[in-house]
Enzyme design. Sequence first.
Site, short mmCIF file in Angstrom:
data_model
loop_
_atom_site.label_atom_id
_atom_site.label_comp_id
_atom_site.label_asym_id
_atom_site.label_seq_id
_atom_site.Cartn_x
_atom_site.Cartn_y
_atom_site.Cartn_z
CD GLU A 1 -6.49 5.80 3.04
OE1 GLU A 1 -6.32 6.00 2.29
OE2 GLU A 1 -5.75 4.82 3.47
CG ASP B 1 -2.26 0.84 1.12
OD1 ASP B 1 -3.46 0.81 1.18
OD2 ASP B 1 -2.02 1.67 0.06
C1 GLC Z 1 -4.64 4.50 -0.15
C2 GLC Z 1 -5.12 3.19 0.07
C3 GLC Z 1 -5.02 2.04 -1.26
C4 GLC Z 1 -4.90 2.89 -2.41
C5 GLC Z 1 -3.93 3.23 -2.25
C6 GLC Z 1 -3.49 4.00 -3.65
O1 GLC Z 1 -3.84 4.50 0.93
O2 GLC Z 1 -4.52 2.52 1.52
O3 GLC Z 1 -7.18 1.79 -0.64
O4 GLC Z 1 -5.65 1.90 -2.91
O5 GLC Z 1 -3.75 3.85 -0.61
O6 GLC Z 1 -4.62 5.21 -3.79
#
Ligand code: GLC
Length: 609
Positions: free
Chosen positions: A500, A310
């Site tokens: 988030e 991530d």
């Molecule tokens: C974020 C998320 C993830 C996402 C990634 C790219 O922090 O946790 O779900 O796909 O970054 O944006």
Amino acid sequence: MRSKAVLCVLLLALLAGCAGSGGAARSDRPDRAGDGCHGADDCLARMTLAEKAGQMIQLQNAFLDDPRDLARLSIGAMLSAGDDGGPRGGGNDAAAWAGMVEGYQRAALRSRLRVPLLYGADAVHGMSGITGSVIFPHHIGMGATRDPALVARAERVARDETLGAGVRWAFTPCVCVPRDVRWGRTYEGYAEDPGVVGELGAASVRGFQGDALGPGSVLATAKHFVGDGGTAYGSAAGEGRLLDQGDVRVGEAELRRVHLAPYRDVVDAGVGSVMASYSSVRGVRTHGDRRLLTGVLKGELGFEGFVVSDYDAVQQLPGGELAAQVARAVNAGIDMVMVSKDYRGVHRAITAGVREGRIPRARVDDAVRRILDVKERLGFFDDPFTDRALTAKVGSPRHRAVAREAVRASQVLLRNEGGALPLPRRGSYRIVVGGNGADDLGRQLGGWSVGWQGGTGRTTEGTTFLQALRRATAGTGIEVATEGRGDVGIWVGGEDPYAEWFGDSETLALGEENEADLADVCGRAKTCVGVLYSGRPVVLGGALARTDAFVAAWLPGTEARGITDALFGAGFSGRLPVTWPRRAADAAGRSREAGADPLFRYGYGIRPY
Ligand code: GLC
């Protein structure tokens, strides 16, 4: 615009040779024939360690200092993250994105072996990062439909709009299993039941990829492996965080029964990538957990695609020193590192890690093979460009019709006293509408919509509830007003958009503004209908009893006509995808647990017509 960004725009245009966002016609696109490598075996055999390390990096467009780095480092992938995902020169529609991605692809194809670039974005409820796209209900609403065929149809539209924006990799489906609705990412999950999550997650994968990865596919991503929806309340570190990225404190049996189970379904459906979770399991950060990433996901489940970290998650691993963090993550089973600014640092960490014996060369070869194999199955070595004919179809009426149907099917009717619904389709009566969501497109969309956290107001193209109501009643004799008294009152409101950890909530409060608005609208009408926009259940308290009918509309997206369709007789078929707690403190409770006393049980939904 900063000088570095200006340089980047100029270099990109020069390297890409394409005119602005228009992009180039198919005929003058560079073909890959000649000295480039072709396919996983050939490329792997010819790549240097530095080129292999480059393939293991996904960098964010906003932080690419010099497009020539794409070729210099043989970068494997890029992404547009939540905000500012579009081209630096401005423009955020599909054509602007498609021209941007094509420019990066052309720059990447100048690498020694001309390895194509994979571009990804969070197409988590339609290609929601661009303006003008069709935005579907967030997953919690799709979960209320319990309809895998509808999910697959919706994702085929999302696939086409993702391709229309030049993007070949979607960071979806989230196959999280939200177990405490105080979690800010509850709405990204389909349901509290792993069986429903697995079934709909697999349908999403097939919608994007087809029955197998191929030239027409958009690569899907099962995320966030594993247990992101099962973190313990209060276990998350960081200001304002309660659950997001916290610690999963359940035993192995529950971890497997609840949170791992959906991954069996999506792996069986052929998902080509998996994104690791920021969270930890029993104190071990998943990005460094070899048992889970390699032993369970790749070993037991037989996952043959690649695992991407991530966003900057590798840098959160204990120890604080990038070389050690990258070595730990790669050795645990991370195949591609998603990084914002320090892509050169990650590149050095991989090459030095191998040279200094921290990372086995065979581990790098396995990671690169997994990545190249996916690119080969996507047909990238024959044609790494997307079909620009799809760009013009983004936001089309046909696509919007599918989303409208999904909206209707996602509505859950929680209350309907005295036959308040359906509303007569015709007649001389007056509807008075109010609430912060009545005419606010952004509130229908929620987070991950044009911007990371979403926004209020007209953030893209779509139909608000009030616009839908006016279209549904045109020529019927029904009067629609936003002031004064009415025969029928409709309150539309709910949560402010969030994404988030910003959505982690201690209280699940409906909020004083919403309570006051609902009381005001219902106080001016004989019959009152409440329509709630929320990413999860909220504490309704006395608000529910003020209404005659109450609809959980979730975060329905751009096509609010699906809600008015249900109100005027098209019917309600949605069922609660999660338990609706009476109080916030009960949010981690399950309907079926002994002694549970929810306001509404999992699966509840009235179907009066
Ligand atoms: C974020 C998320 C993830 C996402 C990634 C790219 O922090 O946790 O779900 O796909 O970054 O944006």
